[in-house]
Write an enzyme that holds these catalytic residues in place. Structure first.
Site, short mmCIF file in Angstrom:
data_model
loop_
_atom_site.label_atom_id
_atom_site.label_comp_id
_atom_site.label_asym_id
_atom_site.label_seq_id
_atom_site.Cartn_x
_atom_site.Cartn_y
_atom_site.Cartn_z
N GLU A 110 0.47 6.26 3.13
CA GLU A 110 -0.38 5.44 2.26
C GLU A 110 -1.64 6.22 1.88
O GLU A 110 -2.59 6.29 2.68
CB GLU A 110 -0.81 4.16 2.99
CG GLU A 110 0.32 3.29 3.47
CD GLU A 110 -0.14 1.84 3.64
OE1 GLU A 110 0.33 1.00 2.87
OE2 GLU A 110 -0.96 1.57 4.52
N HIS A 153 -3.30 1.65 10.50
CA HIS A 153 -3.56 1.31 9.10
C HIS A 153 -4.98 1.76 8.74
O HIS A 153 -5.90 1.65 9.55
CB HIS A 153 -3.40 -0.20 8.86
CG HIS A 153 -3.46 -0.54 7.40
ND1 HIS A 153 -4.65 -0.63 6.72
CD2 HIS A 153 -2.49 -0.76 6.49
CE1 HIS A 153 -4.39 -0.89 5.44
NE2 HIS A 153 -3.09 -0.97 5.27
P1 PGA Z 1 -1.85 -2.72 -1.37
O1 PGA Z 1 -2.03 -2.43 0.19
O2 PGA Z 1 -0.38 -2.91 -1.62
O3 PGA Z 1 -2.64 -3.97 -1.62
O4 PGA Z 1 -2.38 -1.53 -2.10
C1 PGA Z 1 -1.15 -1.58 0.85
C2 PGA Z 1 -1.50 -1.47 2.29
O5 PGA Z 1 -2.69 -1.48 2.66
O6 PGA Z 1 -0.59 -1.36 3.14
#
Ligand code: PGA
Length: 261
Positions: free
Chosen positions: A174, A102
């Site tokens: 992401e 992440h």
């Molecule tokens: P968010 O975070 O939905 O608050 O943008 C997503 C993530 O970090 O997986």
């Protein structure tokens, strides 16, 4: 034709201690129990990733089929690794899935693609499934480097992972600039990049394997954009941070995705 399930995963990050975890599941379970069709839907996968300390409590409170997921895991099994948690410890709690790489672990804990690769190898060796996060920074996005960055990340992280394990992997795309910012790429961009990720996986393995792999989108997903995003070709699910802290909103997303099918 390979049919993939729809995945909705909530990441609580550093939120929810014992009292909040208990309260969350009381509400969330009630909502789930009110929709038996959803509860019995085998085409939906939903899960929550609490912080390490709340993991054990969450596994006690959750009702089937909700999965409890770890936010990270060590790349070694035991030894002098202060602060880390191993796959075997997660398996003690019957946890099968762990998020790795992440962007917040990359940013604050110095996790690199090479470390994510070691974590992935270790997760598979333990017969668990990694949810592998990749994504470009704002600078890289602005400089049109997204595809290059994603291809490099995928190649490094999946190094020495055989076809059988790879076919079970979950890849979460992401964009760093979309996380927690309220900004998302356009739906077309998400579709284009999910397609690009699938193509990269095909070139690394083969068509059948790539089609079995699950691709998620994450970054500012909310109850209003969730269905439109998950409907994009090659997007199999969502990784949700902030909004997953609200059991009603998280449930609404799962229900809307179910009703959409
Ligand atoms: P968010 O975070 O939905 O608050 O943008 C997503 C993530 O970090 O997986």
């Amino acid at each position: 034709m390979i049919k993939r399930k729809k995945y909705i995963i909530g990441n609580w990050k550093l939120n929810n201690g014992f009292a909040e975890t208990t309260k969350y599941f009381t509400q969330f379970n009630k909502l789930l129990n009110s929709d038996k069709i959803l509860l019995n839907n085998k085409q939906l996968f939903y899960g929550l990733a609490p912080s390490y300390l709340s993991l054990a409590l969450a596994t006690k409170h959750k009702i089937s089929p909700t999965q409890i997921i770890a936010q990270d895991v060590a790349n070694v099994d035991k030894g002098s690794y202060t602060s880390q948690v191993s796959c075997s410890q997660l398996k003690d709690l019957k946890i099968k899935y762990a998020i790795i790489g992440h962007s917040e672990t990359r940013k604050y804990l110095g996790v690199t693609d090479a470390i994510v690769n070691a974590k992935a190898i270790n997760v598979f060796a333990n017969k668990m499934i990694p949810i592998i996060c990749i994504g470009e920074s704002l600078d890289e996005y602005n400089n049109k480097l997204t595809k290059k960055v994603l291809a490099n990340q995928i190649k490094t992280i999946l190094q020495n992972i055989d076809i059988l394990n790879a076919s079970k992997a979950i890849i979460a795309y992401e964009p760093l600039w979309a996380i927690g910012s309220g900004k998302t790429p356009t739906f077309e961009e998400i579709a284009k990049l999910a397609g690009f990720i699938r193509k990269t996986l095909t070139s690394l393995y083969d068509d059948t394997t790539a089609k079995q792999m699950v691709i998620l989108y994450g970054g500012s997903v909310n109850e209003n954009n969730a269905v439109s995003i998950i409907k994009q070709p090659n997007v199999d699910g969502l990784l949700i941070g902030g909004v997953s802290l609200y059991p009603d909103k998280f449930f609404k997303i799962i229900r809307d995705v179910k009703n959409e099918k």
